[in-house]
Design a protein around this motif. Structure first.
Motif, mmCIF file in Angstrom:
data_model
loop_
_atom_site.group_PDB
_atom_site.id
_atom_site.type_symbol
_atom_site.label_atom_id
_atom_site.label_comp_id
_atom_site.label_asym_id
_atom_site.label_seq_id
_atom_site.Cartn_x
_atom_site.Cartn_y
_atom_site.Cartn_z
ATOM 1 N N ASN A 91 2.031 -7.857 -1.919
ATOM 2 C CA ASN A 91 2.687 -7.924 -3.144
ATOM 3 C C ASN A 91 2.802 -6.546 -3.741
ATOM 4 O O ASN A 91 3.709 -6.037 -4.578
ATOM 5 C CB ASN A 91 2.447 -9.081 -3.950
ATOM 6 N N VAL A 92 1.800 -5.552 -3.752
ATOM 7 C CA VAL A 92 1.625 -4.319 -4.430
ATOM 8 C C VAL A 92 1.702 -3.460 -3.573
ATOM 9 O O VAL A 92 2.763 -2.479 -3.573
ATOM 10 C CB VAL A 92 0.632 -4.304 -5.422
ATOM 11 N N PHE A 93 0.805 -3.038 -2.682
ATOM 12 C CA PHE A 93 0.616 -1.798 -2.057
ATOM 13 C C PHE A 93 1.672 -1.720 -0.810
ATOM 14 O O PHE A 93 1.984 -0.457 -0.376
ATOM 15 C CB PHE A 93 -0.737 -1.679 -1.205
ATOM 16 N N ALA A 94 2.189 -2.765 -0.141
ATOM 17 C CA ALA A 94 3.054 -2.501 1.035
ATOM 18 C C ALA A 94 4.553 -2.093 0.131
ATOM 19 O O ALA A 94 5.229 -1.060 0.776
ATOM 20 C CB ALA A 94 3.413 -3.779 1.591
ATOM 21 N N VAL A 95 4.658 -2.362 -1.140
ATOM 22 C CA VAL A 95 5.999 -2.052 -1.730
ATOM 23 C C VAL A 95 5.768 -0.483 -1.975
ATOM 24 O O VAL A 95 6.738 0.300 -1.853
ATOM 25 C CB VAL A 95 6.015 -2.800 -3.241
ATOM 26 N N ARG A 96 4.737 -0.243 -2.745
ATOM 27 C CA ARG A 96 4.599 1.074 -2.816
ATOM 28 C C ARG A 96 4.357 2.347 -1.606
ATOM 29 O O ARG A 96 5.260 3.236 -1.752
ATOM 30 C CB ARG A 96 2.942 1.330 -3.470
ATOM 31 N N ASN A 97 3.725 1.733 -0.580
ATOM 32 C CA ASN A 97 3.407 2.775 0.411
ATOM 33 C C ASN A 97 4.764 2.815 1.364
ATOM 34 O O ASN A 97 5.303 3.663 1.883
ATOM 35 C CB ASN A 97 2.411 2.229 1.254
ATOM 36 N N LEU A 98 5.324 1.567 1.460
ATOM 37 C CA LEU A 98 6.718 1.743 2.513
ATOM 38 C C LEU A 98 7.740 2.506 1.509
ATOM 39 O O LEU A 98 8.177 3.321 2.121
ATOM 40 C CB LEU A 98 7.394 0.343 2.590
ATOM 41 N N THR A 99 7.815 2.363 0.314
ATOM 42 C CA THR A 99 8.893 3.103 -0.524
ATOM 43 C C THR A 99 8.586 4.564 -0.214
ATOM 44 O O THR A 99 9.437 5.459 0.113
ATOM 45 C CB THR A 99 9.081 2.627 -1.918
#
Ligand code: NAI
Length: 258
Positions: A91-99
């Protein structure tokens, strides 16, 4: 036209967003751990709960987008019934890192949309804590330490979706010079497979009372409509903010409180 990336494309809100964007003629790249049943576009199978999985997803998406991207919808998410580390990772780090991994692909004028939740509507009280967590350099240490904090571990979903708001603001600031907008959408309860998990996590009565107040649960299309709008060229001046799409639930509850 350049493609739009949709994570969580194989179910619920992500699948609905994909079908609406496809109908509008956008080329799509879908990402999910599960294969989609019906999806028109390039599909990347990846597990977004690990840094390696996110990296693989980013690389494969980039390979499908040699001329760049016009949008990224970070829709994949897991409920609080999943292990706490997985909740924070997806919910948090996949959003950050993919972006951040796709920054070079996001063309000027592109838009990013993240999924928060109406349960996170009063996140400001925790803004600094959310920012520190979502911007942590060492994400595995941040996740391990949050998992040890009983309050955060018990409210992992709520905290993760509050962090999405903080992350949306900071990504918006980071991408401002590139002319890429970043916003979030905060749905109320929507009838998708995740709703049964919410009932386990937040209590059946709490979730059902939302539908009693509103006359029905949200439908994936109620949310996808707004995601598609934010991804389009139209709202050029909406940036770094959140749009609550809950049928009026939070306003109703606030008006009844105290
Ligand atoms: P859903 O469960 O129908 O779909 C979620 C999708 O994300 C699934 O296709 C799943 O395979 C994918 N996914 C989950 N973990 C993954 C991983 N590790 N790697 C790759 N893909 C993964 O749920 P729904 O309702 O469509 O939710 C979409 C987003 O909206 C989520 O972020 C959710 O938290 C948020 N949301 C949903 C609400 C609701 O009531 N349905 C309310 C508020 C927010």
């Amino acid at each position: 036209e350049l493609p739009i990336v949709i994570t969580g494309v194989s179910s619920g809100i992500g699948a609905q967003t994909a079908s609406m964007l496809a109908a509008a003629g956008y080329p799509l790249i879908g990402v999910d751990r599960n294969s989609p049943e019906a999806f028109e576009g390039a599909f990347v199978q990846a597990d977004l709960s690990t840094p390696e999985g996110v990296k693989q997803a980013g690389e494969e998406v980039a390979a499908h987008a040699p001329n760049g991207l016009q949008g990224l919808a970070n829709i994949a998410g897991v409920p609080g019934t999943a292990p706490v580390e997985v909740v924070f990772a997806v919910n948090v780090f996949a959003v950050r890192n993919l972006t951040l991994q796709l920054v070079e692909q996001l063309n000027p004028g592109a838009a990013v949309v993240n999924l928060s939740s109406s349960v996170a509507f009063d996140w400001r009280s925790r803004a600094q804590e959310c920012r520190n967590f979502a911007e942590a350099d060492d994400e595995s240490a941040a996740i391990a330490s949050a998992a040890q904090n009983p309050e955060l571990a018990e409210n992992s979903y709520l905290f993760s979706k509050q962090c999405v708001r903080a992350l949306t603001e900071s990504l918006s600031a980071t991408l401002l010079p590139r002319q890429v907008r970043v916003n979030s959408v905060s749905p109320g309860p929507v009838e998708t497979p995740i709703l049964d998990d919410f009932k386990k996590d937040h209590g059946q009565a709490m979730v059902n009372s939302a539908a009693e107040t509103l006359g029905r649960f949200g439908r994936p299309a109620d949310i996808a409509e707004v995601i598609c709008y934010l991804l389009s060229d139209g709202p050029a001046w909406i940036n770094g903010t959140d749009i609550r799409v809950d049928g009026g639930l939070i306003a109703y509850r606030s008006s009844q409180a105290g």
